[in-house]
Design a protein around this motif. Sequence first.
Motif, PDB file in Angstrom:
ATOM      1  N   GLU A 233     -12.560  -2.862  29.850  1.00 21.58           N
ATOM      2  CA  GLU A 233     -11.899  -4.113  29.469  1.00 21.58           C
ATOM      3  C   GLU A 233     -12.664  -4.813  28.355  1.00 21.58           C
ATOM      4  N   CYS A 234     -13.990  -4.636  28.332  1.00 21.36           N
ATOM      5  CA  CYS A 234     -14.783  -5.209  27.239  1.00 21.36           C
ATOM      6  C   CYS A 234     -14.420  -4.558  25.907  1.00 21.36           C
ATOM      7  N   LYS A 235     -14.198  -3.248  25.917  1.00 25.02           N
ATOM      8  CA  LYS A 235     -13.783  -2.555  24.698  1.00 25.02           C
ATOM      9  C   LYS A 235     -12.415  -3.058  24.235  1.00 25.02           C
ATOM     10  N   TYR A 236     -11.510  -3.229  25.185  1.00 23.35           N
ATOM     11  CA  TYR A 236     -10.167  -3.724  24.881  1.00 23.35           C
ATOM     12  C   TYR A 236     -10.251  -5.142  24.313  1.00 23.35           C
ATOM     13  N   THR A 237     -11.083  -5.955  24.921  1.00 24.22           N
ATOM     14  CA  THR A 237     -11.252  -7.345  24.491  1.00 24.22           C
ATOM     15  C   THR A 237     -11.835  -7.423  23.084  1.00 24.22           C
ATOM     16  N   GLU A 238     -12.835  -6.595  22.805  1.00 21.09           N
ATOM     17  CA  GLU A 238     -13.443  -6.592  21.473  1.00 21.09           C
ATOM     18  C   GLU A 238     -12.424  -6.210  20.415  1.00 21.09           C
ATOM     19  N   TYR A 239     -11.598  -5.220  20.729  1.00 18.69           N
ATOM     20  CA  TYR A 239     -10.575  -4.788  19.775  1.00 18.69           C
ATOM     21  C   TYR A 239      -9.593  -5.916  19.481  1.00 18.69           C
ATOM     22  N   LEU A 240      -9.185  -6.630  20.532  1.00 18.64           N
ATOM     23  CA  LEU A 240      -8.185  -7.685  20.368  1.00 18.64           C
ATOM     24  C   LEU A 240      -8.745  -8.941  19.711  1.00 18.64           C
ATOM     25  N   THR A 247     -14.083 -13.335  21.333  1.00 15.79           N
ATOM     26  CA  THR A 247     -14.462 -12.235  22.231  1.00 15.79           C
ATOM     27  C   THR A 247     -15.371 -12.671  23.372  1.00 15.79           C
ATOM     28  N   GLU A 248     -16.445 -13.370  23.079  1.00 17.52           N
ATOM     29  CA  GLU A 248     -17.404 -13.720  24.133  1.00 17.52           C
ATOM     30  C   GLU A 248     -16.795 -14.684  25.138  1.00 17.52           C
ATOM     31  N   ASP A 249     -15.954 -15.597  24.666  1.00 18.73           N
ATOM     32  CA  ASP A 249     -15.250 -16.510  25.576  1.00 18.73           C
ATOM     33  C   ASP A 249     -14.343 -15.736  26.526  1.00 18.73           C
TER      34      ASP A 249
END
Length: 318
Positions: A233-240, A247-249
């Motif tokens: 999910e972190c990878k998905y979040t970074e992409y989006l 991202t960090e929020d």
Amino acid sequence: MNIHNYKAINWNAIEDKIDKLTYEKLTEQFWLSTRMPVSKDKSDWTNLPDKEKKLVERVFVGLTMLDTLQSEVGVDALKPDAITKHEVAVYNNIAFMESEHARSYSSIFSTLNTNKEIREIFDWAETHEALQQKVKIIVGIYENGTPLQKKVASVFLESFLFYSGFYTPLNYLGKSKLINVAEVIKLIIRDESAHGSYIGYKFKVGFSKLNEYEQEEIKIWTYQLLYQLYENECKYTEYLYDEVGWTEDVKLFLRYNANKALMNLGLSPLFPDTSEDVNPIVMNGLSTSTTNHDFFSSVGNGYLMSVVEEMNDDDYDI
């Protein structure tokens, strides 16, 4: 081959009051996306920067995929292990509303996007690695997991994985943008909250019947799964979100909701993050109080179709 007489569901003989209370709560919350005035947000949408439009589109198609997964695979995976017929009835309601959630995003797309843009949005979802990976992880458990593992996967999807997408409309709501779109999302969040609490309750019922060794085994498996899902999910979040600087929020919001998912399962939180750490604009948006209400037709997300006994989180405790 012996064929037993089939039994009709009897709502006057309730085996578990949580089944009845949850069914009534879900029917009270019934809504349809076609009744929400999303078109009023066209001006806000037109004024968004292109990179933010792309974010909204990808967030919503990702959420559409998860709702589709729940309605087509997830709920059916839970039904064979149901203890009561009333539990099956609750799952039937959940499956329908997950389908309606998926339809609601298409309603938003059809209002804000061209047909060509919509095709491109869905093409992106079918090929994005991190989005497809989380679907594969959850489907694998639905198809091959134990009854309790399936419930863990469902709660993680309902109470955790949706929230990387929910962050975006809640953030805009706090900035008084895309308000009507956000109201649809708040209705979805209200449903998902009930779904996650109920399925978490059913997990706790099964968990309480295990011996100490079996309980420790499923706990270890659950935390390992959460690590796997969070990493993806972190990878998905970074992409989006990297391009818009959120991202960090969003990752903090994810950790907070991962803890909420664990609490739905009756397990201890994993991350140190609390509601006080989350962006207050987004936390305020999590409130499911109504803002839209059509007094002429008595339809709106504040409209009560029936009056039922109020349910609290404590009701799901074993």
